[in-house]
Enzyme design. Structure first.
Site, PDB file in Angstrom:
ATOM      1  N   THR A 103       0.787  -1.135   0.116  1.00 12.23           N
ATOM      2  CA  THR A 103       0.045   0.000  -0.063  1.00 12.23           C
ATOM      3  C   THR A 103       1.075   1.123  -0.138  1.00 12.23           C
ATOM      4  OG1 THR A 103      -1.621  -1.226   1.398  1.00 12.23           O
ATOM      5  CG2 THR A 103      -1.833   1.246   1.263  1.00 12.23           C
ATOM      6  N   SER A 120      11.551  -9.147   3.791  1.00 15.76           N
ATOM      7  CA  SER A 120      12.931  -8.953   3.961  1.00 15.76           C
ATOM      8  C   SER A 120      13.123  -9.121   5.567  1.00 15.76           C
ATOM      9  CB  SER A 120      13.600  -7.680   3.564  1.00 15.76           C
ATOM     10  OG  SER A 120      12.508  -6.545   3.694  1.00 15.76           O
TER      11      SER A 120
HETATM   12  N1  LIG Z   1       5.807 -18.409   5.114  1.00 16.83           N
HETATM   13  C1  LIG Z   1       5.402 -17.330   4.890  1.00 16.83           C
HETATM   14  N2  LIG Z   1       5.937 -16.080   5.556  1.00 16.83           N
HETATM   15  C2  LIG Z   1       5.569 -14.850   5.043  1.00 16.83           C
HETATM   16  N3  LIG Z   1       5.015 -14.692   3.842  1.00 16.83           N
HETATM   17  C3  LIG Z   1       4.562 -15.546   3.095  1.00 16.83           C
HETATM   18  C4  LIG Z   1       4.672 -17.052   3.514  1.00 16.83           C
HETATM   19  N4  LIG Z   1       4.058 -17.779   2.618  1.00 16.83           N
HETATM   20  C5  LIG Z   1       3.570 -16.975   1.940  1.00 16.83           C
HETATM   21  N5  LIG Z   1       3.816 -15.634   1.900  1.00 16.83           N
HETATM   22  C6  LIG Z   1       3.221 -14.612   0.991  1.00 16.83           C
HETATM   23  O1  LIG Z   1       4.727 -13.974   0.686  1.00 16.83           O
HETATM   24  C7  LIG Z   1       4.707 -12.630   0.736  1.00 16.83           C
HETATM   25  C8  LIG Z   1       6.093 -12.401   1.205  1.00 16.83           C
HETATM   26  O2  LIG Z   1       6.990 -12.510   0.030  1.00 16.83           O
HETATM   27  P1  LIG Z   1       8.598 -11.872   0.316  1.00 16.83           P
HETATM   28  O3  LIG Z   1       9.194 -12.104  -0.895  1.00 16.83           O
HETATM   29  O4  LIG Z   1       8.262 -10.389   0.585  1.00 16.83           O
HETATM   30  O5  LIG Z   1       9.041 -12.378   1.457  1.00 16.83           O
HETATM   31  S1  LIG Z   1      10.570 -12.598   1.966  1.00 16.83           S
HETATM   32  O6  LIG Z   1      10.915 -10.947   1.978  1.00 16.83           O
HETATM   33  O7  LIG Z   1      11.222 -13.183   1.268  1.00 16.83           O
HETATM   34  O8  LIG Z   1      10.759 -13.155   3.540  1.00 16.83           O
HETATM   35  C9  LIG Z   1       3.538 -12.540   1.677  1.00 16.83           C
HETATM   36  O9  LIG Z   1       3.103 -10.967   1.043  1.00 16.83           O
HETATM   37  P2  LIG Z   1       2.788  -9.650   1.941  1.00 16.83           P
HETATM   38  O10 LIG Z   1       1.702 -10.111   2.659  1.00 16.83           O
HETATM   39  O11 LIG Z   1       2.651  -8.636   0.808  1.00 16.83           O
HETATM   40  O12 LIG Z   1       3.938  -9.524   2.878  1.00 16.83           O
HETATM   41  C10 LIG Z   1       2.549 -13.489   1.990  1.00 16.83           C
HETATM   42  O13 LIG Z   1       1.371 -13.186   0.986  1.00 16.83           O
HETATM   43  N1  LIG Z   2      -2.476   3.172   6.175  1.00 21.44           N
HETATM   44  C1  LIG Z   2      -3.225   2.123   6.181  1.00 21.44           C
HETATM   45  N2  LIG Z   2      -4.470   2.277   6.652  1.00 21.44           N
HETATM   46  C2  LIG Z   2      -5.692   1.352   6.571  1.00 21.44           C
HETATM   47  N3  LIG Z   2      -5.406   0.306   6.091  1.00 21.44           N
HETATM   48  C3  LIG Z   2      -4.330  -0.024   5.402  1.00 21.44           C
HETATM   49  C4  LIG Z   2      -3.046   0.779   5.467  1.00 21.44           C
HETATM   50  N4  LIG Z   2      -2.002   0.325   4.845  1.00 21.44           N
HETATM   51  C5  LIG Z   2      -2.513  -0.948   4.402  1.00 21.44           C
HETATM   52  N5  LIG Z   2      -3.624  -0.958   4.807  1.00 21.44           N
HETATM   53  C6  LIG Z   2      -4.639  -2.624   4.637  1.00 21.44           C
HETATM   54  O1  LIG Z   2      -3.912  -3.367   5.033  1.00 21.44           O
HETATM   55  C7  LIG Z   2      -4.057  -4.457   4.347  1.00 21.44           C
HETATM   56  C8  LIG Z   2      -2.572  -4.832   4.125  1.00 21.44           C
HETATM   57  O2  LIG Z   2      -1.936  -4.010   3.288  1.00 21.44           O
HETATM   58  P1  LIG Z   2      -0.654  -4.432   2.318  1.00 21.44           P
HETATM   59  O3  LIG Z   2      -0.048  -3.323   1.566  1.00 21.44           O
HETATM   60  O4  LIG Z   2      -1.179  -5.605   1.522  1.00 21.44           O
HETATM   61  O5  LIG Z   2       0.415  -4.868   3.227  1.00 21.44           O
HETATM   62  P2  LIG Z   2       1.698  -5.790   2.990  1.00 21.44           P
HETATM   63  O6  LIG Z   2       2.276  -5.542   1.684  1.00 21.44           O
HETATM   64  O7  LIG Z   2       2.751  -5.404   4.002  1.00 21.44           O
HETATM   65  O8  LIG Z   2       1.444  -7.255   2.946  1.00 21.44           O
HETATM   66  C9  LIG Z   2      -4.726  -4.115   3.023  1.00 21.44           C
HETATM   67  O9  LIG Z   2      -6.120  -4.655   2.959  1.00 21.44           O
HETATM   68  C10 LIG Z   2      -4.647  -2.806   3.197  1.00 21.44           C
HETATM   69  O10 LIG Z   2      -5.858  -2.135   2.341  1.00 21.44           O
END
Ligand SMILES: Nc1ncnc2c1ncn2[C@@H]1O[C@H](COP(=O)(O)OS(=O)(=O)O)[C@@H](OP(=O)(O)O)[C@H]1O
Ligand SMILES: Nc1ncnc2c1ncn2[C@@H]1O[C@H](COP(=O)(O)OP(=O)(O)O)[C@@H](O)[C@H]1O
Length: 208
Positions: free
Chosen positions: A45, A111
């Site tokens: 986001t 990360s």
């Molecule tokens: N085991 C596990 N731990 C954490 N996350 C998981 C896992 N399995 C799948 N996912 C999904 O993969 C997204 C994270 O990928 P990344 O490449 O950012 O991870 S990392 O930096 O290598 O740790 C992460 O997306 P974000 O929610 O956007 O962070 C998850 O949707």
């Molecule tokens: N500043 C914010 N205020 C309210 N909701 C948020 C905010 N930032 C993210 N969200 C909501 O939180 C959820 C996770 O956001 P996302 O950007 O997908 O996180 P990440 O990439 O770290 O997994 C989404 O549903 C998004 O709409």
């Protein structure tokens, strides 16, 4: 996976047009905005909001999102520690290329390990690596759970999920920290404003 070079007899090829020429053309300075934090903390986001704000200011940016990269470049990697390390290394190398192209590259990946993020920092001149920590409590991320992954992790259906049964190491010396104010998360445009103001202050949004 080894990060040691297996290539021998290779030479660096100089090109006639360099980073400075491209930066002049774009009237900006290339850099990497590295957004780290738990799943659901708002990394994507924030990256999208930064990109929108920069676009409206006619600045060229590109997002490297962990989830998206895992559909292509990093599709061979899983979530065990060495795979995460390789995921971050490759993404750091690509981010470095985008910065060299003169773009403001926003990399949004969990990360989780300090060492891997520091290795990416070391790939660039220090001031060109801007680490942004999405310091959101696990409770909030878990309550958001937009993909239902925390629920699966709590049920033991996903093993090694960051924050549940896998570690997240918060930054010690990041450039920017985004956190809740009086228990409320700032709006995406506010969070992006914090980052874009930093970029402006440090001179990344112009090139004289
Ligand atoms: N085991 C596990 N731990 C954490 N996350 C998981 C896992 N399995 C799948 N996912 C999904 O993969 C997204 C994270 O990928 P990344 O490449 O950012 O991870 S990392 O930096 O290598 O740790 C992460 O997306 P974000 O929610 O956007 O962070 C998850 O949707
Ligand atoms: N500043 C914010 N205020 C309210 N909701 C948020 C905010 N930032 C993210 N969200 C909501 O939180 C959820 C996770 O956001 P996302 O950007 O997908 O996180 P990440 O990439 O770290 O997994 C989404 O549903 C998004 O709409």
């Amino acid at each position: 996976m080894s990060t040691l070079s297996n290539s021998t007899n290779i030479f660096w090829q100089e090109c006639p047009i360099g980073k400075l020429d491209r930066q002049k053309l774009l009237n900006q300075r290339g850099c990497v905005v590295w957004i780290t934090g738990l799943s659901g903390s708002g990394k994507s986001t924030l990256a999208c909001s930064i990109s929108r704000e920069l676009h409206s200011r006619e600045k060229l940016s590109y997002i490297l999102d962990g989830d998206n990269l895992r559909h292509g470049l990093n599709k061979d990697l899983g979530f065990k520690p060495e795979d995460r390390t390789e995921n971050i290394r490759r993404t750091g190398e690509v981010a470095k290329l985008f910065a060299d192209a003169g773009l403001i590259c926003a990399a949004s990946l969990i990360s989780p390990y300090i060492r891997d993020r520091d290795a990416c920092r070391a790939m660039l001149p220090d001031k060109n690596f801007i680490e942004v920590f999405m310091n959101m409590p696990l409770d909030l991320c878990e309550a958001r759970d937009p993909k239902g992954l925390y629920k699966l992790a709590r049920a033991g259906k996903i093993k090694g999920f960051t924050g549940i049964d896998d570690p997240y190491e918060p930054p010690i010396n990041c450039e920017i920290e985004i956190q809740q104010i009086n228990g409320v998360c700032p709006a995406p445009t506010t969070m992006a404003g914090q980052v874009v103001s930093y970029l402006e202050e440090k001179g990344f949004l112009e090139y004289q």
